[in-house]
Design a protein around this motif. Structure first.
Motif, mmCIF file in Angstrom:
data_model
loop_
_atom_site.group_PDB
_atom_site.id
_atom_site.type_symbol
_atom_site.label_atom_id
_atom_site.label_comp_id
_atom_site.label_asym_id
_atom_site.label_seq_id
_atom_site.Cartn_x
_atom_site.Cartn_y
_atom_site.Cartn_z
ATOM 1 N N GLN A 1 -7.928 1.934 13.717
ATOM 2 C CA GLN A 1 -8.927 2.166 12.681
ATOM 3 C C GLN A 1 -9.159 0.929 11.813
ATOM 4 O OE1 GLN A 1 -8.986 6.333 10.936
ATOM 5 N NE2 GLN A 1 -6.874 6.263 11.655
ATOM 6 N N ASN B 1 0.810 -1.215 0.000
ATOM 7 C CA ASN B 1 0.000 0.000 0.000
ATOM 8 C C ASN B 1 0.845 1.268 0.000
ATOM 9 O OD1 ASN B 1 -2.778 1.078 0.163
ATOM 10 N ND2 ASN B 1 -2.103 1.908 2.137
ATOM 11 N N ALA C 1 -7.959 -2.727 1.550
ATOM 12 C CA ALA C 1 -9.191 -1.936 1.482
ATOM 13 C C ALA C 1 -9.367 -1.093 2.737
ATOM 14 C CB ALA C 1 -10.390 -2.860 1.288
ATOM 15 N N GLY C 2 -9.044 -1.660 3.905
ATOM 16 C CA GLY C 2 -9.142 -0.896 5.139
ATOM 17 C C GLY C 2 -8.131 0.230 5.209
ATOM 18 N N GLN D 1 -6.835 1.862 2.699
ATOM 19 C CA GLN D 1 -7.170 2.918 1.754
ATOM 20 C C GLN D 1 -8.346 3.766 2.227
ATOM 21 O OE1 GLN D 1 -7.708 0.881 -1.986
ATOM 22 N NE2 GLN D 1 -5.499 0.716 -2.354
ATOM 23 N N ASN D 2 -9.089 3.295 3.203
ATOM 24 C CA ASN D 2 -10.196 4.082 3.756
ATOM 25 C C ASN D 2 -9.766 4.995 4.892
ATOM 26 O OD1 ASN D 2 -12.234 3.116 2.051
ATOM 27 N ND2 ASN D 2 -12.602 1.333 3.347
ATOM 28 N N ILE D 3 -8.512 4.895 5.301
ATOM 29 C CA ILE D 3 -7.998 5.758 6.357
ATOM 30 C C ILE D 3 -7.539 7.068 5.735
ATOM 31 C CG2 ILE D 3 -6.254 6.012 8.148
ATOM 32 C CD1 ILE D 3 -6.226 3.013 8.471
ATOM 33 N N GLY D 4 -8.068 8.148 6.210
ATOM 34 C CA GLY D 4 -7.736 9.444 5.648
ATOM 35 C C GLY D 4 -6.291 9.841 5.917
ATOM 36 N N THR E 1 -3.140 3.789 12.935
ATOM 37 C CA THR E 1 -3.601 2.922 11.846
ATOM 38 C C THR E 1 -4.316 1.685 12.362
ATOM 39 O OG1 THR E 1 -1.756 3.676 10.466
ATOM 40 C CG2 THR E 1 -2.872 1.654 9.806
#
Length: 367
Positions: free
Chosen positions: A267, A117, A236-237, A239-242, A264
């Motif tokens: 969340q 990622n 996927a998780g 990439q959803n973290i701002g 990280t």
């Protein structure tokens, strides 16, 4: 006039809701029928078989089949015979399998997700595909490949020989790795408290023996083949973290490890719960690798409850005991899933930590 208009709106909205409900049931009816016929009905039939003396011939609901209560369950849990010892052995093998596979595959998949990622990594698509590829390969094909790799003259032992290590005969070695570690430091016998005491027909010393060398090869295979799937869930998780949260942590002086552990990972709690739940269910249901590879050998050290349920029903014609083992396994999975959900639940912030983050007003009051 206003009251009449309001009444008409209520009648119209209720009619629309009834129409939507009818349409919803109409669209879901095929799926519900399929699930009922091919899932719910067989489960209920198997539940009845677990309480009966059905021999596998004819209908389980015929007049020749009798209700035996909990006899089948007692035979595999408190019977004191071979059925209880086999079930205890299978439960011990599978417990070590779960204890090692679930943490290893979760940690590896999270590591791979964080690795691929990263924006600075080139060829991220290639690495994602390469890591995920074993997950979409047939488990039977992977098992056959594993049998070749871990054979006496296989590639794994050849690599170990380069390091001066004489590799074992993996799928023919029934010794436990914990017992082998004890033997390496001179501990070859156990105290009487561990050898005399038993649970499900298996001594406590054998419970603590660890997975066999043969089961260890299956553990490595499970970690290798499942980490790619869970890696995608973690990606996927992530990439959803701002990014603003990470930037705020950096501005507060948090280093890389602190940002991962404090920002990280919390969340990723929902994704972590999903990964652990799927891993827990999958590892307790391991069957096809055992069926293709060792059929429970050597010395029943790779026997699992799922394979024991199959062999009891289809090979030994003990259909009631086979169904009972399946439902005991179902209860184990449900209980462990509930326990896992309780452990990973959202906990309220303690008062001590709340006080650390409270902003105290200046003594002179706000100005």
């Amino acid at each position: 006039m206003t009251a009449l208009t309001t009444a008409r709106r209520r009648v119209g909205s209720s009619g629309i809701r009834r129409g939507e409900a009818a349409a919803g049931w109409l669209f879901t009816a095929p799926v519900l029928i399929i699930l009922g016929v091919f899932l719910l009905v067989p489960v209920l039939m198997a539940l009845w078989v677990s309480f009966s003396d059905w021999t596998g011939r004819g209908s389980p609901f015929s007049s020749n089949v009798s209700f035996v209560g909990l006899d089948n369950y007692a035979a595999v849990t408190t019977g004191g015979g071979l059925a209880e010892r086999d079930f205890g052995t299978a439960l011990r093998n599978n417990a070590w399998y779960v204890l090692l596979v679930v943490p290893l595959q979760t940690a590896l998949s999270l590591f791979l997700a964080v690795l691929v990622n990263r924006a600075v990594l080139r060829g991220r698509g290639f690495f994602r595909t390469a890591f995920y590829f074993p997950s979409v390969t047939s488990s039977v094909a992977i098992t056959v490949l594993w049998l070749f790799l871990f054979s006496t003259s296989g590639a794994v032992n050849e690599v170990l020989s380069w390091l001066g290590i004489n590799g074992p005969n993996w799928f023919s070695d029934p010794s436990g790795i914990v017992h082998n570690a004890f033997a390496a430091v001179g501990i070859t016998s156990a105290p009487a408290a561990l050898t005399d005491g038993t649970f499900l027909g298996v001594s406590w010393w054998d419970w603590l023996g660890g997975p066999s060398v043969a089961m260890s090869a299956f553990i490595l295979m499970a970690v290798f083949t499942t980490s790619g799937t869970f890696m995608l869930l973690f990606i996927a998780g992530l990439q959803n973290i701002g990014g603003d949260v990470q930037e705020a942590a950096m501005m507060d002086g948090a280093n890389g490890w602190q940002r991962f552990w404090r920002v990280t990972l919390p969340q990723l709690r929902p994704v972590l719960f999903t990964v652990l739940t799927l891993g827990l269910i999958g590892t307790w249901q391991v069957f096809d690798q055992i069926y293709t590879g060792t059929q429970g050998g050597p010395g029943k050290t790779t026997l699992t409850p799922a394979y024991l349920s199959y062999s009891s029903a289809f090979l030994s014609q003990e259909w009631g005991q086979g169904a009972a083992i399946a439902f005991v396994l179902f209860v184990i999975i449900v209980v462990l899933t509930i326990l896992q959900r309780w452990v990973l639940r959202e906990r309220p912030v303690s008062r001590r930590r709340v006080r650390q983050y409270e902003v105290r007003a200046p003594k002179g009051g706000a100005r």
